[in-house]
Scaffold this motif. Structure first.
Motif, PDB file in Angstrom:
ATOM      1  N   UNK A 198       0.833  -1.192   0.000  1.00 50.03           N
ATOM      2  CA  UNK A 198       0.000   0.000   0.000  1.00 50.03           C
ATOM      3  C   UNK A 198       0.876   1.255   0.000  1.00 50.03           C
ATOM      4  N   UNK A 199       0.228   2.418  -0.167  1.00 47.97           N
ATOM      5  CA  UNK A 199       0.983   3.669  -0.298  1.00 47.97           C
ATOM      6  C   UNK A 199       1.801   3.981   0.946  1.00 47.97           C
ATOM      7  N   UNK A 200       1.251   3.699   2.114  1.00 44.69           N
ATOM      8  CA  UNK A 200       1.974   3.989   3.356  1.00 44.69           C
ATOM      9  C   UNK A 200       3.249   3.148   3.460  1.00 44.69           C
ATOM     10  N   UNK A 201       3.157   1.896   3.069  1.00 43.89           N
ATOM     11  CA  UNK A 201       4.336   1.028   3.112  1.00 43.89           C
ATOM     12  C   UNK A 201       5.399   1.507   2.147  1.00 43.89           C
ATOM     13  N   UNK A 202       4.971   1.858   0.943  1.00 46.04           N
ATOM     14  CA  UNK A 202       5.934   2.347  -0.055  1.00 46.04           C
ATOM     15  C   UNK A 202       6.581   3.638   0.428  1.00 46.04           C
ATOM     16  N   UNK A 203       5.793   4.561   0.994  1.00 45.92           N
ATOM     17  CA  UNK A 203       6.333   5.822   1.484  1.00 45.92           C
ATOM     18  C   UNK A 203       7.331   5.588   2.626  1.00 45.92           C
ATOM     19  N   UNK A 204       6.992   4.682   3.522  1.00 40.37           N
ATOM     20  CA  UNK A 204       7.894   4.391   4.642  1.00 40.37           C
ATOM     21  C   UNK A 204       9.226   3.816   4.153  1.00 40.37           C
ATOM     22  N   UNK A 205       9.156   2.920   3.211  1.00 40.07           N
ATOM     23  CA  UNK A 205      10.380   2.323   2.683  1.00 40.07           C
ATOM     24  C   UNK A 205      11.194   3.329   1.879  1.00 40.07           C
ATOM     25  N   UNK A 206      10.501   4.235   1.195  1.00 40.07           N
ATOM     26  CA  UNK A 206      11.210   5.263   0.427  1.00 40.07           C
ATOM     27  C   UNK A 206      11.948   6.234   1.336  1.00 40.07           C
ATOM     28  N   UNK A 207      11.408   6.474   2.529  1.00 42.07           N
ATOM     29  CA  UNK A 207      12.033   7.420   3.451  1.00 42.07           C
ATOM     30  C   UNK A 207      13.149   6.785   4.285  1.00 42.07           C
ATOM     31  N   UNK A 208      13.256   5.465   4.240  1.00 45.88           N
ATOM     32  CA  UNK A 208      14.226   4.775   5.099  1.00 45.88           C
ATOM     33  C   UNK A 208      15.689   5.081   4.752  1.00 45.88           C
ATOM     34  N   UNK A 209      16.103   5.113   3.482  1.00 40.93           N
ATOM     35  CA  UNK A 209      17.506   5.410   3.188  1.00 40.93           C
ATOM     36  C   UNK A 209      17.838   6.870   3.500  1.00 40.93           C
ATOM     37  N   UNK A 210      19.077   7.193   3.812  1.00 36.71           N
ATOM     38  CA  UNK A 210      19.469   8.585   4.018  1.00 36.71           C
ATOM     39  C   UNK A 210      19.161   9.479   2.812  1.00 36.71           C
ATOM     40  N   UNK A 211      19.151   8.919   1.615  1.00 34.95           N
ATOM     41  CA  UNK A 211      18.824   9.715   0.428  1.00 34.95           C
ATOM     42  C   UNK A 211      17.322   9.927   0.261  1.00 34.95           C
ATOM     43  N   UNK A 212      16.518   9.269   1.086  1.00 36.72           N
ATOM     44  CA  UNK A 212      15.074   9.492   1.202  1.00 36.72           C
ATOM     45  C   UNK A 212      14.316   9.385  -0.119  1.00 36.72           C
ATOM     46  N   UNK A 213      14.580   8.309  -0.819  1.00 37.58           N
ATOM     47  CA  UNK A 213      13.803   8.007  -2.018  1.00 37.58           C
ATOM     48  C   UNK A 213      13.967   6.534  -2.340  1.00 37.58           C
ATOM     49  N   UNK A 214      13.068   6.043  -3.166  1.00 29.28           N
ATOM     50  CA  UNK A 214      13.253   4.710  -3.713  1.00 29.28           C
ATOM     51  C   UNK A 214      14.360   4.744  -4.754  1.00 29.28           C
ATOM     52  N   UNK A 215      15.079   3.647  -4.864  1.00 26.40           N
ATOM     53  CA  UNK A 215      15.980   3.510  -5.992  1.00 26.40           C
ATOM     54  C   UNK A 215      15.186   3.389  -7.282  1.00 26.40           C
ATOM     55  N   UNK A 216      15.829   3.731  -8.371  1.00 27.92           N
ATOM     56  CA  UNK A 216      15.250   3.550  -9.694  1.00 27.92           C
ATOM     57  C   UNK A 216      16.021   2.442 -10.417  1.00 27.92           C
ATOM     58  N   UNK A 217      15.375   1.758 -11.349  1.00 25.67           N
ATOM     59  CA  UNK A 217      16.102   0.709 -12.068  1.00 25.67           C
ATOM     60  C   UNK A 217      17.422   1.201 -12.669  1.00 25.67           C
ATOM     61  N   UNK A 218      17.432   2.459 -13.119  1.00 25.13           N
ATOM     62  CA  UNK A 218      18.667   3.001 -13.680  1.00 25.13           C
ATOM     63  C   UNK A 218      19.789   3.109 -12.668  1.00 25.13           C
ATOM     64  N   UNK A 219      19.450   3.333 -11.399  1.00 21.35           N
ATOM     65  CA  UNK A 219      20.478   3.370 -10.359  1.00 21.35           C
ATOM     66  C   UNK A 219      21.190   2.023 -10.250  1.00 21.35           C
ATOM     67  N   UNK A 220      20.413   0.966 -10.307  1.00 22.27           N
ATOM     68  CA  UNK A 220      20.988  -0.370 -10.201  1.00 22.27           C
ATOM     69  C   UNK A 220      21.767  -0.706 -11.471  1.00 22.27           C
ATOM     70  N   UNK A 221      21.255  -0.279 -12.613  1.00 20.71           N
ATOM     71  CA  UNK A 221      21.944  -0.546 -13.874  1.00 20.71           C
ATOM     72  C   UNK A 221      23.325   0.106 -13.904  1.00 20.71           C
ATOM     73  N   UNK A 222      23.465   1.276 -13.285  1.00 21.46           N
ATOM     74  CA  UNK A 222      24.780   1.926 -13.222  1.00 21.46           C
ATOM     75  C   UNK A 222      25.768   1.067 -12.437  1.00 21.46           C
ATOM     76  N   UNK A 223      25.323   0.461 -11.346  1.00 23.36           N
ATOM     77  CA  UNK A 223      26.187  -0.414 -10.563  1.00 23.36           C
ATOM     78  C   UNK A 223      26.612  -1.617 -11.393  1.00 23.36           C
ATOM     79  N   UNK A 224      25.663  -2.195 -12.126  1.00 19.03           N
ATOM     80  CA  UNK A 224      25.975  -3.328 -12.985  1.00 19.03           C
ATOM     81  C   UNK A 224      26.981  -2.936 -14.059  1.00 19.03           C
ATOM     82  N   UNK A 225      26.778  -1.772 -14.671  1.00 14.03           N
ATOM     83  CA  UNK A 225      27.687  -1.331 -15.732  1.00 14.03           C
ATOM     84  C   UNK A 225      29.112  -1.168 -15.206  1.00 14.03           C
ATOM     85  N   UNK A 226      29.244  -0.703 -13.974  1.00 17.27           N
ATOM     86  CA  UNK A 226      30.567  -0.577 -13.358  1.00 17.27           C
ATOM     87  C   UNK A 226      31.216  -1.953 -13.201  1.00 17.27           C
TER      88      UNK A 226
END
Length: 246
Positions: A198-226
């Motif tokens: 639900x929206x509350x769960x997604x919002x809570x998980x998005x706020x958990x990292x210090x960067x305060x957002x969900x990762x995007x698939x492109x963020x993970x793809x950059x790690x893979x490319x490295x």
């Protein structure tokens, strides 16, 4: 396009959606010819191949069950026949079913075992036999292995197995000049992650990292490319791509 990676060949399992599709597009932008694996959605894989071609790259859709040795041998052989060999294998294919351990349907445990553990093993086995010197094998774990959220017991168990086999394969390929690592994403905005929350769960998980957002698939793809390209001195490791969550 990187001059160091142009002309190389990658196979991405689970490449028809989510993080896999982002990895396909990122590697193609670096000059890789890419095998786009799909389990069921041939049309989506063909669409991604068309996107790669429209951007000036080369792609090939290959289907099959990652847990089936014959299917994966055929997929590897098709990519090798089309592009001359394989340098990088990225194993993003996986399923996640969340339930408390006391309540999990054991049929769901078997499904995750088949795809996440057996599938990673089968793909890693083919990669170990085929990846050319200078190449890389990149498997996928999860940050939940460290955050240990309730409900993820069976999923985390499958990914702990992935980490174990990944780190051992890195040592078994001594002398081959092939790196083997795993990427452990945090909460990432994909259908796999968002489904059933639900929206509350997604919002809570998005706020958990210090960067305060969900990762995007492109963020993970950059790690893979490295790891696939310049990260040649990183080997036998699990890289946590999670915005500092844990």
């Amino acid at each position: 396009m990187s001059t160091e990676t142009a002309g190389r060949v990658a196979l991405v399992t689970g490449g028809s959606g989510g993080i896999g599709a982002a990895v396909v597009r990122r590697l193609a932008a670096d000059g890789y010819s890419v095998g786009v694996h799909y389990a069921r959605n041939s049309a989506k894989a063909q669409s991604i191949v068309a996107d790669v071609a429209a951007a000036g790259g080369q792609g090939l859709a290959v289907g099959g069950d990652v847990g089936n040795e014959a299917d994966m041998a055929a997929a590897f052989e098709a990519v090798e026949a089309a592009f001359g060999g394989i340098d990088v294998v990225v194993n993003t294919a996986g399923i996640m079913i969340i339930a408390p351990i006391a309540e999990l349907n054991l049929a769901d445990l078997d499904r995750m075992h088949h795809t996440n553990i057996r599938g990673t093993f089968v793909v890693s086995q083919q990669a170990a036999r085929r990846v050319r010197p200078g190449g890389a094998v990149i498997n996928f774990s999860t940050t939940v292995r460290r955050t240990q959220y309730p409900g993820y017991g069976a999923y985390v168990a499958s990914k702990a197995a992935v980490e174990g086999m990944t780190l051992i394969l890195a040592r078994e390929l001594r002398g081959r000049d092939v790196t083997v690592n795993a990427v452990a994403p945090g909460p990432t905005a994909t259908a796999l992650f968002l489904d059933g929350k639900d929206e509350d769960t997604v919002r809570r998980l998005a706020e958990a990292p210090p960067l305060q957002r969900l990762g995007q698939p492109g963020d993970i793809a950059e790690t893979v490319a490295f790891l696939a390209g310049p990260g040649r001195w990183v080997n036998g490791q699990v890289l946590y791509a999670n915005g500092g969550l844990a």
